[in-house]
Design a protein around this motif. Structure first.
Motif, PDB file in Angstrom:
ATOM      1  N   TYR A   1       2.261  -4.769  -4.232  1.00  0.00           N
ATOM      2  CA  TYR A   1       1.244  -3.977  -4.936  1.00  0.00           C
ATOM      3  C   TYR A   1       0.543  -4.852  -5.973  1.00  0.00           C
ATOM      4  O   TYR A   1      -0.672  -4.771  -6.158  1.00  0.00           O
TER       5      TYR A   1
ATOM      6  N   GLU B   1      -2.691  -7.620   5.155  1.00  0.00           N
ATOM      7  CA  GLU B   1      -1.548  -6.713   4.985  1.00  0.00           C
ATOM      8  C   GLU B   1      -0.925  -6.390   6.345  1.00  0.00           C
ATOM      9  O   GLU B   1      -1.303  -5.416   6.990  1.00  0.00           O
TER      10      GLU B   1
ATOM     11  N   ARG C   1       0.820  -1.217   0.000  1.00  0.00           N
ATOM     12  CA  ARG C   1       0.000   0.000   0.000  1.00  0.00           C
ATOM     13  C   ARG C   1       0.855   1.268   0.000  1.00  0.00           C
ATOM     14  O   ARG C   1       0.412   2.308  -0.451  1.00  0.00           O
TER      15      ARG C   1
END
Length: 244
Positions: free
Chosen positions: A159, A183, A145
């Motif tokens: 990504y 994440e 991110r």
């Protein structure tokens, strides 16, 4: 809380020999899930099978080798008839400014973090169809991110993982297959093996870094939701990690 009964479900975990994969295996096994442990380090996953008993099976697998991946999922089909959860956890991170990095390092990260994930996901989808609450979950990173200095190629792979999942979610949603991405921020794991151990320890102590079990709980939380519920994305980081 209305959660799924996970008893009797089947999960494949890649990168199951340590860290988040190992912790998730323990947590899912405690919920009655049968775990297929996939990793290159046979001794580590066989030791985990000894701990978990008949709740686990070890299959040595290099996710970058599609023939090994196809064999892995053929064994899952023959043994269990189908699959309820694929956790794409195998990953590689090599720290270096891009100008100091090498094509071999780029290929290593791309092959493991992206191609390996695609290999496993492609092989798993036929086994997930028709299974209520079936899920593909992948461990990305806060680096998927936000760009982080010294991790340019690693971040590029993460990504890509996020973008792939956003599209795959739309392709598989009508079939009832859930697609989720986890994440994590800083975690106490073997990740970052090419950095000085003392530097890693100091950073993680300063941040009061997550434990692998913290991330494992996020995975199980998403998987245990009712089949109609998709937890699409979980960003989990230490409270003290106030910058990427």
């Amino acid at each position: 809380m209305q959660m799924q009964d996970l008893n009797g479900k089947v999960a494949v975990i890649t990168g199951a020999s340590s860290g988040i994969g190992e912790a998730t295996a323990r947590l899912l096994a405690a919920e009655g899930v049968h775990i297929v442990l996939a990793a290159r380090r046979r001794d580590r996953i066989e030791a985990l099978v000894e701990e978990l008993g008949n709740q686990a099976t070890a299959i040595e697998t290099d996710v970058t080798d599609n023939s090994q991946v196809e064999w892995l999922f053929a064994q899952v089909k023959d043994t269990f008839g189908g699959l309820d959860l694929l956790l794409n956890n195998a990953g590689l991170g090599i720290h270096a400014p891009f100008t100091d990095s090498s094509p071999e390092q780029w290929r290593g990260m791309i092959d493991t973090n992206l191609i390996g994930l695609l290999n496993c996901t492609h092989a798993a989808i036929p086994l997930l169809k028709g299974r209520p609450g079936a899920m593909i979950a992948s461990v990305s990173s806060t680096g998927g991110r936000y760009g982080v200095e010294g991790w340019s190629v690693y971040c590029a792979t993460k990504y890509a993982v996020v973008g792939f999942h956003e599209t795959l979610r739309k392709e598989l949603g009508a079939e009832g297959i859930r697609v989720s991405v986890i994440e994590p921020g800083a975690v106490w794991t073997e990740f970052g093996h090419n950095l000085p151990e003392q530097a890693l320890r100091e950073r993680r102590e300063a941040l009061d870094a997550l434990h692998a079990e913290d991330v494992a709980q996020a995975v199980v939380y998403a998987f245990a939701q009712p089949p109609r519920v998709l937890v699409q994305e979980i960003l989990v980081r230490p409270v003290k990690q106030v910058a990427p």
